[in-house]
Design a protein around this motif. Structure first.
Motif, PDB file in Angstrom:
ATOM      1  N   GLU B 138      34.488  45.222 -49.915  1.00  0.00           N
ATOM      2  CA  GLU B 138      35.464  46.225 -49.507  1.00  0.00           C
ATOM      3  C   GLU B 138      35.215  46.680 -48.069  1.00  0.00           C
ATOM      4  O   GLU B 138      36.149  46.920 -47.305  1.00  0.00           O
ATOM      5  N   ILE B 139      33.954  46.816 -47.725  1.00  0.00           N
ATOM      6  CA  ILE B 139      33.604  47.281 -46.378  1.00  0.00           C
ATOM      7  C   ILE B 139      34.098  46.293 -45.324  1.00  0.00           C
ATOM      8  O   ILE B 139      34.593  46.685 -44.268  1.00  0.00           O
ATOM      9  N   LYS B 140      33.981  45.011 -45.630  1.00  0.00           N
ATOM     10  CA  LYS B 140      34.423  43.992 -44.669  1.00  0.00           C
ATOM     11  C   LYS B 140      35.879  44.201 -44.251  1.00  0.00           C
ATOM     12  O   LYS B 140      36.256  43.922 -43.128  1.00  0.00           O
ATOM     13  N   LYS B 141      36.676  44.711 -45.185  1.00  0.00           N
ATOM     14  CA  LYS B 141      38.101  44.856 -44.908  1.00  0.00           C
ATOM     15  C   LYS B 141      38.490  46.302 -44.568  1.00  0.00           C
ATOM     16  O   LYS B 141      39.657  46.589 -44.341  1.00  0.00           O
ATOM     17  N   ALA B 142      37.493  47.179 -44.539  1.00  0.00           N
ATOM     18  CA  ALA B 142      37.826  48.605 -44.426  1.00  0.00           C
ATOM     19  C   ALA B 142      38.124  49.032 -42.991  1.00  0.00           C
ATOM     20  O   ALA B 142      37.578  48.482 -42.031  1.00  0.00           O
ATOM     21  N   ASP B 143      39.003  50.034 -42.859  1.00  0.00           N
ATOM     22  CA  ASP B 143      39.201  50.705 -41.578  1.00  0.00           C
ATOM     23  C   ASP B 143      38.424  52.023 -41.538  1.00  0.00           C
ATOM     24  O   ASP B 143      38.071  52.509 -40.478  1.00  0.00           O
ATOM     25  N   LEU B 144      38.191  52.574 -42.718  1.00  0.00           N
ATOM     26  CA  LEU B 144      37.513  53.870 -42.815  1.00  0.00           C
ATOM     27  C   LEU B 144      36.371  53.753 -43.825  1.00  0.00           C
ATOM     28  O   LEU B 144      36.616  53.534 -45.015  1.00  0.00           O
ATOM     29  N   VAL B 145      35.171  53.877 -43.316  1.00  0.00           N
ATOM     30  CA  VAL B 145      34.001  53.805 -44.186  1.00  0.00           C
ATOM     31  C   VAL B 145      33.334  55.174 -44.239  1.00  0.00           C
ATOM     32  O   VAL B 145      33.057  55.785 -43.206  1.00  0.00           O
ATOM     33  N   ALA B 146      33.073  55.632 -45.453  1.00  0.00           N
ATOM     34  CA  ALA B 146      32.355  56.897 -45.647  1.00  0.00           C
ATOM     35  C   ALA B 146      30.884  56.561 -45.855  1.00  0.00           C
ATOM     36  O   ALA B 146      30.494  56.096 -46.924  1.00  0.00           O
ATOM     37  N   ASN B 147      30.107  56.773 -44.807  1.00  0.00           N
ATOM     38  CA  ASN B 147      28.675  56.466 -44.904  1.00  0.00           C
ATOM     39  C   ASN B 147      28.029  57.388 -45.941  1.00  0.00           C
ATOM     40  O   ASN B 147      28.226  58.595 -45.891  1.00  0.00           O
ATOM     41  N   PRO B 148      27.248  56.833 -46.859  1.00  0.00           N
ATOM     42  CA  PRO B 148      26.713  57.657 -47.959  1.00  0.00           C
ATOM     43  C   PRO B 148      25.677  58.677 -47.482  1.00  0.00           C
ATOM     44  O   PRO B 148      25.083  58.536 -46.411  1.00  0.00           O
ATOM     45  N   GLY B 149      25.459  59.680 -48.306  1.00  0.00           N
ATOM     46  CA  GLY B 149      24.371  60.617 -48.071  1.00  0.00           C
ATOM     47  C   GLY B 149      23.032  59.900 -48.171  1.00  0.00           C
ATOM     48  O   GLY B 149      22.924  58.826 -48.777  1.00  0.00           O
TER      49      GLY B 149
END
Lengths: 344, 344, 344, 344
Positions: B138-149
């Motif tokens: 999913e990250i490969k195709k993402a425009d918006l990534v929510a970096n985890p805590g």
């Protein structure tokens, strides 16, 4: 039992005073003050568990000072302490001041160094500098004692007897001091945050620290001439302790210097001149009122090296204050003061 | 070379991002912002010596966002990040957000947990949770990534594969985590001052930390049912590192669990499932993007114990962000990311 | 004045005993032993400055034990302590043993856990487990006290009253403990060297620590059934202190549990059950004989969380030993024991 | 790619060399040796995760040295290194030696200082002292480089240019240095155990450290006369870093000294003469090959104060070795060497 007040009791030196006082058989803290915490108890503010847990902080109101105490420890900033000292003394209450307000005989040096005006220059004359082992007799009779700075305590204890007795040259005197972080007081600045101090080591105020004139005035007094000393403070990533490495020129053999200093302090329960060859360390004084002194020589390079270590919060502040209190009220000098360190 | 911006670059995670980026062959920081330090260079503010020393902090003005960068790392507080994310995305610029703003699929949980209103709930839907090894495709195709805590990263990496594959019971899950002080960010509070953290250890926000709902939402997703996990964070007197000790119930033999997890992560360059019997430690991941996982069992007491360690500033923040960046731009996942710790 | 001996006085617990004894008005150390340092004084070996500086270490010769002391503190390894205990008791000298030799009623568990043979199983029957607040009455009459392990002290003080009075479920009991490095004793191993401990944090002996059976035997005694507890010890990069985070199931409301425990310990000068919502920390007990206990609840997840902190060298070893000494000789329980921590 | 060997690779400097080498594009470690660990991999012995994890330690057998490497880094004790150096050089393999064996031109001083016999005095003549910025041209052509001591590196970098160009007096030179504990190497002595170093600070080998003659020989070389320098090393409770505070007499204005030094090092990528008034700190060089230098003056007391900070394991050992390697093989001097510190 002597009733005392602590004015400004929420800083590290004020709290250390209370902690030490809990082991003192004749010192009774009957008043503690705090602007921020007035109305709350030591328990409420600091989760205090000891004897004084339920003591309540009061507002520090100069006008309301009464005779209910025999002595006041002033743990407020330089500039502010003057007013309290004056007010207490007028009421006949003795004062031990932790600030720099009464450390200088030369008021002008004080005013320049601290960038403050002195309202009671005449009290500076009267005040006794509270370096216990050096001014013991004066302290016994004093009403106003100016507790020395932490760095000066570590530096002056070895140097004054040597310079007075002309066992070291009057110059050069180079002082390289390292202090634990509690020396900076209870701080809320990023500069003193854990991540910025831990695993770091730094010098600060090189050639510009306020303790330099204090050291120089006292050395000059005993040298009989104006002494200049280079002083560099550094910040150690540990809580307590000062380690001063002092470079001087010996005027005689190291054995004589060592013997003289040992003799000089033989009646002083808190000063240990360690055997030649041994190096004192902070761990050996942490939690005590001791000052340990080591004497070394670089024969080939013709320099003397003196090492002096103290706990900055005890011998460098609250412990020495209690030592002075003991003298002022006729108790044995070492009453209630620890000599065995938390070696770990 | 991919040009990127770092919005809010004066905190520990922003600076760590710059530090790591200096070793990255394809990542070029062309914009850093700071409200306080705008107009000054990294050299001026932080005595920076590396490649980006002369980069100047700019004001973070949302209106002025241009297409000069291809991705923006957002290192600003939760609540504030939303606005930046929206603006960047509208310009066609990808976003990796360090805040909690897009970590939750359930916007209501976000709003309750952070006591904030979400202005762009639809973006939460679109955002990919940047736990690299779990959401890689999913990250490969993402425009918006929510970096985890940081805590969730250490906890979810071992737990998600095990819970998804029903190798552990869905409850109880008890997480006892310990974090280095840099996890709190660049602080100016007495609570985080050197003297208050050094030689101390404390728990905080027991049963009330914001990372609990984050952990639970992600576990629930893979468990196919609502997961509850007890989470207790503690503050370690050291700069970097998270150590999570997790207590669970194994549904099968420890050897199988160990083998499964090792297999699961065999293509993941930063996850190490250590041999049975070995215990990972913070020193082994300090300065790296690694997550090391150990699997243990108290046979007699029928509990499984999982240990997970990361560097909170790297795998727990800036390193994982770069790992995600690598995926988003088609670079090998481990490009520019360290694997060998400062063992000392 | 009660004359005592310390057998094996060069380790951290032996030295801490001497340090604490210097403030005790009725305890007089008249004999200290050491194999390595026999013939040397505390001053010579440890640069000791306190009251006992000139005390000379003697060889520990069992055959030469005389009646010159009324009690012996045994600070020698498990296995070795048995012999001394037997010899002292035969001479009519009371014993407080720091080793594990007499902690177990079930001698077989001792033998398995410590991989040692017990020469005097009948003495195990007679020995009183020295968890002061729980076995107070038995200790008063005891000739042989088995001083508890440091971890068990921190764990059992909150758990025993709760489990005995059925306020918590008998299982699960999950104990996540963190100890300062002095808990490992005076070490010369690379594993405990400064560079290997500093800036690191690690678990050790997961599901295999010797204190687990000790905890379980004592809990079982009060539960009236065999208790199993998961116990994970960790090594903290600091000198003193144990922090135990304990996960249990409450059988009643947290307010009742809190109230009960507060009531239970209301006559115990060293146990503080802190107000609901407050979290005790190591800094608040460092240098004291206190045990501070906090009670928490994760309502949503239905777990109780209990936090217990002690100074491992004091309440976890030498302080508790003196507390037991006080009871055995009819002195007030808190005689000579500190309650105010070195907050810094 | 240049193949190299590391002889004695299990100490801190050997490991740091491997760690740094992992980021070096042209340096390929093809042989590591260890007496104790021969046959085991870096992974097995140190849980290594980086590029060289599977490299196996070999026995260090002088007789078996082959031409498979182009350079050998010697990380074995003084006295032992000589034999390896001789053997490698005979095979036509270049050598960078971390020991003191080839640091001295005056072999007699070496023999006295280290209490060792030198088997190859003629090699001392040939060896180039690897203080990169000072002996850059000689190093480029050298087959045998004697990597400097950590303390001398921090001291000589500021002093050599100043003394050579007569900007400071040739005496006095007083050096007060403080080193992190990794400077002592991987230790298993109680003296270096966590509890004995943490929260302590101590001087050691006052007026007797082996680095004094090394400093003096190099200073004398550039002064054109015999230089004496007082040197006091201290042990800091942190892992990495050296901070040297140096007291000298300026022969000209501080502005000129500052300008000269800045100019002198303007082409040196790792030397930073910080702006007047700024004080370098260990945190700014930790993890880098930098040396940061600050110039100060106590005008009133007529002393110059020079502060120099390095990471003892990098610029003080393995980083400088790689810097020298770069020169010896014609790579840009800063290839593979970090400049951005782990600020936290």
């Amino acid at each position: 039992m002597v009733k005392v007040a602590i004015i400004g009791a929420t800083g590290y030196t004020g709290l250390e005073l209370i902690r030490l006082a809990e082991n003192h058989p004749y010192l009774n803290i009957s008043l503690i003050t705090s602007r921020d915490k007035a109305g709350k108890s030591l328990k409420e503010v600091f989760n205090w568990s000891g004897k004084y847990a339920n003591l309540i902080f009061k507002e520090p109101v100069i006008e309301k000072i009464t005779n209910e105490v025999e002595l006041a420890f002033l743990c407020v900033p330089s500039g502010e302490a003057q007013q309290f000292a004056y007010a207490f003394l007028k009421k006949g209450i003795k004062v031990i001041d932790f600030s720099a307000d009464f450390r200088f005989k030369n008021v002008q040096v004080y005013e320049t160094t601290y960038n403050l005006k002195h309202a009671y220059p005449e009290l500076c004359e009267e005040a006794v500098y509270g370096l216990t082992e050096i001014f013991r007799e004066e302290i016994k009779k004093a009403d106003l004692v100016a507790n020395p700075g932490c760095y000066p305590t570590s530096v002056l204890l070895p140097l004054i007897p040597l310079i007075k007795n002309e066992l070291i040259e009057k110059e050069p005197i180079i002082i390289d001091s390292k202090s634990g972080t509690s020396g900076a007081g209870r701080k809320s600045e990023n500069y003193y945050s854990f991540c910025e101090v831990n695993e770091d080591f730094k010098a600060y105020k090189i050639a510009a620290h306020r303790h330099t004139p204090e050291i120089e005035e006292k050395l000059s007094l005993f040298a009989g001439k104006k002494i200049k000393s280079v002083f560099t403070p550094h910040l150690l990533p540990l809580n307590r302790g000062i380690f001063s490495t002092i470079y001087v020129k010996f005027k005689t053999k190291i054995e004589e210097i060592h013997k003289f200093l040992k003799e000089f302090y033989k009646e002083s329960p808190f000063i240990e001149v360690v055997p030649l060859g041994e190096i004192p360390r902070i761990a050996e004084v942490k939690g005590t009122n001791l000052c340990k002194i080591g004497i070394f020589e670089d024969k080939k390079r013709e320099w003397g090296i003196i090492v002096s270590v103290i706990d900055n919060l005890i011998k460098g502040a609250s412990g020495q204050a209690i030592q002075n209190f003991n003298l002022m009220f006729g108790f044995p000098e070492d009453t209630g003061l620890p000599k065995t360190p938390l070696f770990v």
